[in-house]
Design a protein around this motif. Structure first.
Motif, PDB file in Angstrom:
ATOM      1  N   LYS A  16       0.839  -1.185   0.000  1.00  7.10           N
ATOM      2  CA  LYS A  16       0.000   0.000   0.000  1.00  7.10           C
ATOM      3  C   LYS A  16       0.882   1.247   0.000  1.00  7.10           C
ATOM      4  CE  LYS A  16      -1.649   1.813   3.605  1.00  7.10           C
ATOM      5  NZ  LYS A  16      -2.125   2.255   4.923  1.00  7.10           N
ATOM      6  N   HIS A  35      -2.524  -5.552   5.048  1.00  3.67           N
ATOM      7  CA  HIS A  35      -2.013  -6.439   6.103  1.00  3.67           C
ATOM      8  C   HIS A  35      -3.081  -6.785   7.143  1.00  3.67           C
ATOM      9  CE1 HIS A  35      -1.267  -2.750   8.456  1.00  3.67           C
ATOM     10  NE2 HIS A  35      -1.185  -3.524   9.517  1.00  3.67           N
ATOM     11  N   LYS A  47      -4.369 -10.622   9.545  1.00  4.50           N
ATOM     12  CA  LYS A  47      -4.472 -10.728  11.006  1.00  4.50           C
ATOM     13  C   LYS A  47      -5.373 -11.902  11.388  1.00  4.50           C
ATOM     14  CE  LYS A  47      -3.713  -5.799  11.942  1.00  4.50           C
ATOM     15  NZ  LYS A  47      -2.461  -5.729  12.675  1.00  4.50           N
ATOM     16  N   ARG A  87       6.903   9.365   9.462  1.00  3.18           N
ATOM     17  CA  ARG A  87       6.184   9.311   8.190  1.00  3.18           C
ATOM     18  C   ARG A  87       5.363  10.566   7.903  1.00  3.18           C
ATOM     19  NH1 ARG A  87       2.565   4.635   8.505  1.00  3.18           N
ATOM     20  NH2 ARG A  87       2.571   4.404   6.252  1.00  3.18           N
ATOM     21  N   ASP A  94      -5.276   6.487   4.566  1.00  7.02           N
ATOM     22  CA  ASP A  94      -4.299   5.577   5.165  1.00  7.02           C
ATOM     23  C   ASP A  94      -4.966   4.345   5.779  1.00  7.02           C
ATOM     24  OD1 ASP A  94      -1.605   4.988   5.970  1.00  7.02           O
ATOM     25  OD2 ASP A  94      -2.142   5.553   8.020  1.00  7.02           O
ATOM     26  N   LYS A 137      -4.704   8.428  15.167  1.00  5.75           N
ATOM     27  CA  LYS A 137      -3.392   8.339  15.806  1.00  5.75           C
ATOM     28  C   LYS A 137      -3.447   9.130  17.114  1.00  5.75           C
ATOM     29  CE  LYS A 137      -0.745   7.275  11.782  1.00  5.75           C
ATOM     30  NZ  LYS A 137      -0.422   5.864  12.005  1.00  5.75           N
ATOM     31  N   LYS A 188      -3.959   1.588  22.047  1.00  6.58           N
ATOM     32  CA  LYS A 188      -3.780   0.843  20.799  1.00  6.58           C
ATOM     33  C   LYS A 188      -4.779  -0.305  20.840  1.00  6.58           C
ATOM     34  CE  LYS A 188      -1.713  -1.021  17.153  1.00  6.58           C
ATOM     35  NZ  LYS A 188      -1.896  -0.444  15.824  1.00  6.58           N
TER      36      LYS A 188
HETATM   37  O1  LIG Z   1      -1.320   0.528   7.128  1.00  7.30           O
HETATM   38  C1  LIG Z   1      -1.121   1.126   8.171  1.00  7.30           C
HETATM   39  O2  LIG Z   1      -1.354   0.500   9.328  1.00  7.30           O
HETATM   40  C2  LIG Z   1      -0.742   0.944  10.524  1.00  7.30           C
HETATM   41  C3  LIG Z   1      -1.525   0.298  11.664  1.00  7.30           C
HETATM   42  O3  LIG Z   1      -1.372  -1.076  11.546  1.00  7.30           O
HETATM   43  P1  LIG Z   1      -1.561  -2.015  12.828  1.00  7.30           P
HETATM   44  O4  LIG Z   1      -1.379  -3.386  12.302  1.00  7.30           O
HETATM   45  O5  LIG Z   1      -0.492  -1.599  13.805  1.00  7.30           O
HETATM   46  O6  LIG Z   1      -2.901  -1.736  13.369  1.00  7.30           O
HETATM   47  C4  LIG Z   1      -0.753   2.443  10.660  1.00  7.30           C
HETATM   48  O7  LIG Z   1       0.036   2.823  11.756  1.00  7.30           O
HETATM   49  C5  LIG Z   1      -0.181   3.049   9.414  1.00  7.30           C
HETATM   50  O8  LIG Z   1      -0.294   4.479   9.491  1.00  7.30           O
HETATM   51  C6  LIG Z   1      -0.896   2.554   8.193  1.00  7.30           C
HETATM   52  O9  LIG Z   1      -0.182   2.998   7.032  1.00  7.30           O
END
Ligand SMILES: O=C1O[C@H](COP(=O)(O)O)[C@@H](O)[C@H](O)[C@H]1O
Ligand SMILES: NC(=O)C1=CN([C@@H]2O[C@H](COP(=O)(O)OP(=O)(O)OC[C@H]3O[C@@H](n4cnc5c(N)ncnc54)[C@H](OP(=O)(O)O)[C@@H]3O)[C@@H](O)[C@H]2O)C=CC1
Length: 498
Positions: free
Chosen positions: A151, A181, A185, A226, A238, A343, A348
């Motif tokens: 991506k 991704h 999961k 980033r 994103d 963010k 988390k």
């Molecule tokens: O694709 C992305 O995902 C991450 C968050 O992924 P995670 O598996 O940690 O939930 C995100 O931080 C990033 O900005 C984004 O490009």
């Protein structure tokens, strides 16, 4: 394991010196190796401009694996499968050298010409690389050829279409593996099992019994290094266009007739076509955005987004999005799917909350009418990360008190039952690609439709003169996010209590 389960493969890794390769790809390939999913017949050719040699790459792979805290018993043996070829991917002549090196290594490692080209580089190079691989004959090997694309797949619909046209000049749709991704999961993959392997859920999985579905993916981290990328992206592009929308599709699609790639994809595409379009004029009715200000997270003071590196001090880029999607089909008409991501939030966490409708008449609510009703809506919570599991919230009898109820939780925690860490998402996806299973990758039609849905919202925001709503770092986003649900008579369920 049979040969079918231990594919003999060459992986050409474009961007071998980069962050993604180091943090995700090397540890994932190593895990496949130590768990016996890779045969000894594999090689990785790393490509980037830095003047490294095979040994420098191997040293860096070893370091990446150590930093990932993986057991290092087999590391020497593993690193001997890594080779490095320094070149600038825009230099067409270098692809012949790549082809020659691949042929030499395939002979040495007895690999029957099966090749994965993994694009772990900035997206502006994807099209060039794909075309050069074809023009210079690299894709004409005796085995299969597959292209893995990271991506972001475009920035909006026109750029995604352009990129797709470029890569389609060199690869057919079934050779293209577009990474999302989240689809790798464990608990995202579990959504289909929960829905389609349990007799108790499928009959209830519709607008007669579900009142709303809430998907939250919150992060504690800020934009880190980033800022440059994020300024052109923002949370909508994103996270929502890809990961959150993919979860909506898995939750809402009809059961596929078989668990085959084409069948699953066709159900996802069908439901995506039923997601109500939102025009730019309607954007504010369905989606709200926010940007983090300075605040405190886990006792640490953190700066606001506008003070981050490579970020415009007057930036209007959203670091938080909350939105409502409606699916206009028989199963889902009238059921809002709320999505929320950001963010620098309080925690988390990625969770899905399925809220079931209240009973038409509940004798316990009736009885408690004059007091505060203790009846809790039934919730099915799917914990995606960091904890993995399922919670079903029901009502039970309050011990000792006749006629009084209390919410009770039925919990299944993946890690506590199996006692193992689940594989990294990248590990599964790389393995799926080696096996030729594209189910957990995004098809072009999904990408196409998802940009068409998202573009009017981003256009409305980029054209807007309004300042962006702020939220303090360490919170769950701006107040507007709460109001989005309140106007429908709902509320975000507090994640820490579920
Ligand atoms: O694709 C992305 O995902 C991450 C968050 O992924 P995670 O598996 O940690 O939930 C995100 O931080 C990033 O900005 C984004 O490009
Ligand atoms: N990092 C992450 O966590 C994530 C990344 N992604 C995506 O993965 C991709 C890679 O990201 P990331 O690893 O962070 O990026 P980096 O900037 O860390 O790495 C870029 C890589 O590309 C190489 N490179 C750059 N230009 C050239 C060129 N002209 N010729 C050959 N090699 C070149 C660089 O090596 P050198 O300088 O030696 O040439 C480096 O290996 C991007 O598409 C990103 O969006 C997606 C999800 C998460």
């Amino acid at each position: 394991m049979s040969e079918n389960h231990n594919p003999k493969t060459s992986i050409v890794l474009f961007g071998a010196t980069g962050d993604l390769a180091k943090r995700k790809l090397y540890p994932s390939i190593y895990n496949l190796y130590i768990t016996g999913k890779l045969s000894e017949q594999f090689v990785v050719i790393g490509i980037a401009r830095r003047p490294w040699d095979d040994q420098t790459l191997r040293d860096n792979v070893r370091k990446a694996i150590e930093e990932a805290h993986l057991p290092t018993d087999n590391i020497e043996q593993f690193c001997n499968h890594f080779f490095y070829l320094p070149f600038d991917v825009t230099d067409t002549k270098s692809y012949q050298r790549l082809n020659q090196r691949l042929q030499e290594l395939e002979t040495e490692f007895h690999i029957p010409g099966n090749r994965i080209y993994y694009m772990a580089m900035a997206p502006e190079f994807f099209g060039t690389i794909a075309i050069q691989l074809k023009n210079e004959g690299v894709t004409q090997s005796d085995g299969w050829n597959r292209l893995v694309i990271e991506k972001p797949f475009g920035h909006d619909l026109p750029s995604a279409q352009k990129l797709n046209n470029e890569i389609r000049e060199a690869f057919t749709e079934d050779q293209i593996y577009r990474i999302d991704h989240y689809l790798g999961k464990e608990m995202v993959q579990n959504i289909e099992v929960i829905r389609f392997a349990n007799a108790i859920f499928e009959p209830l999985w519709n607008n007669r019994h579900i009142s709303n579905i809430q998907i939250t993916s919150s992060e504690v981290l800020g934009v880190e290094d980033r800022g440059g990328y994020y300024e052109t992206s923002g949370a909508l592009r994103d996270m929502v266009q890809n990961h959150l929308l993919q979860m909506v599709l898995l939750l809402s699609m009809d059961p596929p007739i078989r668990l085959a790639t084409d069948e699953v994809r066709s159900e996802k595409i069908k439901v995506l076509r039923a997601v109500r379009s939102i025009s730019s004029e309607e954007a504010d009715d369905y989606f709200i955005r926010g940007q983090y200000d300075a605040g405190t997270i886990q006792d640490h003071q953190v700066p606001g987004y506008r003070s981050e590196k490579n970020v415009n001090p007057e930036s209007k880029t959203e670091t938080f999005v909350s939105g409502k999607l409606m699916i206009d089909n028989h199963r889902w008409a009238g059921v809002p799917f709320y999505v929320r991501t950001g963010k620098r939030m309080a925690q988390k966490s990625t969770k899905i909350v399925v809220q079931f409708k209240d009973l038409p008449l509940n004798v316990y609510t009736q009885k408690n009418e004059k007091q505060d009703s203790s009846i809790h809506p039934n919730l099915l919570v799917i914990h995606i990360q960091p904890d993995e599991g399922i919670t079903l919230i029901l009502n039970g009898k309050k011990i000792g008190l006749l006629g009084e109820t209390i919410p009770v939780k039925l919990d299944y925690s993946h890690t506590s039952v199996d006692g193992v860490n689940t594989p990294e998402a990248y590990e599964r996806l790389i393995y799926d690609c080696m096996l030729g299973d594209a189910t957990n990758f995004a098809h072009w039609d999904e990408v196409n439709l998802s940009w068409a849905l998202i573009d009017p919202i981003s256009e409305a925001w980029s054209d807007s003169n309004k300042d962006i709503a702020k939220y303090e770092a360490g919170t769950m986003g701006p107040i507007e996010s709460e109001r989005l649900l309140e106007k429908d008579g709902f509320k975000w369920w507090p994640l820490e209590k579920l």
